[in-house]
Enzyme design. Sequence first.
Site, PDB file in Angstrom:
ATOM      1  N   ASP A   1       0.785  -1.232   0.000  1.00  0.00           N
ATOM      2  CA  ASP A   1       0.000   0.000   0.000  1.00  0.00           C
ATOM      3  C   ASP A   1       0.823   1.292   0.000  1.00  0.00           C
ATOM      4  O   ASP A   1       0.550   2.208  -0.765  1.00  0.00           O
ATOM      5  CB  ASP A   1      -0.916  -0.017   1.226  1.00  0.00           C
ATOM      6  CG  ASP A   1      -1.782   1.206   1.305  1.00  0.00           C
ATOM      7  OD1 ASP A   1      -2.569   1.420   0.369  1.00  0.00           O
ATOM      8  OD2 ASP A   1      -1.644   1.970   2.270  1.00  0.00           O
TER       9      ASP A   1
ATOM     10  N   TYR B   1      -8.309   2.529   6.254  1.00  0.00           N
ATOM     11  CA  TYR B   1      -9.031   3.015   5.069  1.00  0.00           C
ATOM     12  C   TYR B   1     -10.524   2.806   5.260  1.00  0.00           C
ATOM     13  O   TYR B   1     -11.160   2.054   4.531  1.00  0.00           O
ATOM     14  CB  TYR B   1      -8.531   2.304   3.810  1.00  0.00           C
ATOM     15  CG  TYR B   1      -7.130   2.725   3.411  1.00  0.00           C
ATOM     16  CD1 TYR B   1      -6.917   3.921   2.735  1.00  0.00           C
ATOM     17  CD2 TYR B   1      -6.030   1.939   3.730  1.00  0.00           C
ATOM     18  CE1 TYR B   1      -5.632   4.320   2.382  1.00  0.00           C
ATOM     19  CE2 TYR B   1      -4.738   2.336   3.371  1.00  0.00           C
ATOM     20  CZ  TYR B   1      -4.551   3.519   2.702  1.00  0.00           C
ATOM     21  OH  TYR B   1      -3.290   3.925   2.343  1.00  0.00           O
TER      22      TYR B   1
ATOM     23  N   ASP C   1       4.356   0.560   4.101  1.00  0.00           N
ATOM     24  CA  ASP C   1       4.159  -0.729   4.783  1.00  0.00           C
ATOM     25  C   ASP C   1       3.907  -1.835   3.754  1.00  0.00           C
ATOM     26  O   ASP C   1       4.057  -1.613   2.553  1.00  0.00           O
ATOM     27  CB  ASP C   1       2.971  -0.607   5.754  1.00  0.00           C
ATOM     28  CG  ASP C   1       1.687  -0.232   5.018  1.00  0.00           C
ATOM     29  OD1 ASP C   1       1.761   0.151   3.836  1.00  0.00           O
ATOM     30  OD2 ASP C   1       0.598  -0.317   5.615  1.00  0.00           O
TER      31      ASP C   1
ATOM     32  N   GLU D   1       5.306   9.987   4.165  1.00  0.00           N
ATOM     33  CA  GLU D   1       5.126   8.632   3.646  1.00  0.00           C
ATOM     34  C   GLU D   1       4.726   8.734   2.176  1.00  0.00           C
ATOM     35  O   GLU D   1       4.275   9.783   1.715  1.00  0.00           O
ATOM     36  CB  GLU D   1       4.045   7.881   4.451  1.00  0.00           C
ATOM     37  CG  GLU D   1       3.980   6.384   4.121  1.00  0.00           C
ATOM     38  CD  GLU D   1       3.136   5.568   5.106  1.00  0.00           C
ATOM     39  OE1 GLU D   1       2.562   6.155   6.039  1.00  0.00           O
ATOM     40  OE2 GLU D   1       3.054   4.333   4.913  1.00  0.00           O
TER      41      GLU D   1
END
Length: 452
Positions: free
Chosen positions: A72, A224, A75, A430
């Site tokens: 994703d 999510y 991670d 990220e």
Amino acid sequence: MSALKVFSILLLCCVAYSVCYDYKTALTDSLLFYEAQRSGKLPSDQRVTWRKDSALNDKGNSGEDLTGGYYDAGDFVKFGFPMAYTITVLSWGVIDYADIYTSTGNLEYARKAIKWGTDYFLKAHVSENEFYGQVGEGSSDHSYWGRPEDMTMARPAYKITTSAPGSDLAGETAAALAAASIVFKTANSSYSATLLTHAKQLFNFANTYRGIYSQSISDASSFYSSSSYADELVWAAVWLYKATQDSSYLTKAESLYQEGNLQYSNGGFDWDTKTSGVEILMSDISSNTIHKTKAKSYLDYMVNNQQKTPKGLLYIDQWGTLRHATNVAFLLLQAVKLGIGDSTYTTMAKSQVDYALGSTGFSYVIGYGSSYPTHAQHRSSSCPDAPATCDWNTYNGQQANAHVLYGGMVGGPDSNDGYTDVRSDYVHNEVACDYNAAYQGALAALIKLGVS
Ligand SMILES: *[C@@H]1O[C@H](CO)[C@@H](O)[C@H](O)[C@H]1NC(C)=O
């Protein structure tokens, strides 16, 4: 203003301030980023060679092969909902700017990036009304820092079924497969037909068995969580119409739009919320002029009224500011393509992409320009090559990430253009598959417009 005039003004800015942007390199690199995110057995033509095969035991509850797909973000969970959104939006860009993908030498790579997702979705769609929407468990995955090639934690798989439905997840995946079927229509017609068959089945599943997927796959709810499935149902019907030209899907899209009482909010277009994207697509295919009106009023709001940072970045949410800004940029450029927008849209879109590429003196796209993030929150690229140790000490160290994750766009600055290049800041530093999807489309659109 004529297109020529817009072009001349932008060219003038470029020459006068000598800040030209190499959108072609950024586009090429974005596809490298997706290669770095690949899970499963890597192909012999893999260009990001510091990545190796990983997660080869990803399986469903009855032993179904669930290898492949994309990690994703920083991670290694395979979250199906944002992954499907990513494939839909990547496909949208490839469909509309196939000429640019071709002229920049990226069409084959783009198709492969899409197919890496769709091959996995086909595996995950184990029967008509059963779809695996996640592999890997959020907290155990996130408590590991290291290479995906070395991970040993359990990677459970979670599915939606008729008794635990997910209309948003099934709908978004239907949209992804339908959009991808257009991408492969001439390149591989049998594959395209297979994608379309699964898209239709998943749409029926989504529409017949209603529910929010993150209530059925509760592990996804911390990461999510979906706010509604009404937008994905319309979005899926729209993409099925585009893929089939079967007017019953357009009728379905219009009726689901009414039923779901779709209202764009002035917030973003993203993995959860597609309403503004629906309005743009419907502007093109529907005879109902309400969609054009709504698309225009949303985008006018973005250009004129949306909060911006002092340096001009659209500020929609603290999480992934650049993703939101470049998502809007893509929609603005799509509107221009449809004749809805004018040069103010192009200028705003360009300024957002240019912000990502370094207009403030720092590029937020890894490997682009001379000054870019070297400490992105991204496990695999942070790790030196095996057999060197990679663990939380690597994470906590001051050293730069071991590999340059070319093309990955980090979350971006705060509301005051503030940003610190540290691995711990997952809100601003990220990367994620969904972050790059519309950004990549916006790059292709800007190349098409001939600006730099
Ligand atoms: C079409 O896609 C299928 C399924 O991935 C693949 O096996 C086949 O080789 C592809 N054909 C062409 C011509 O690329």
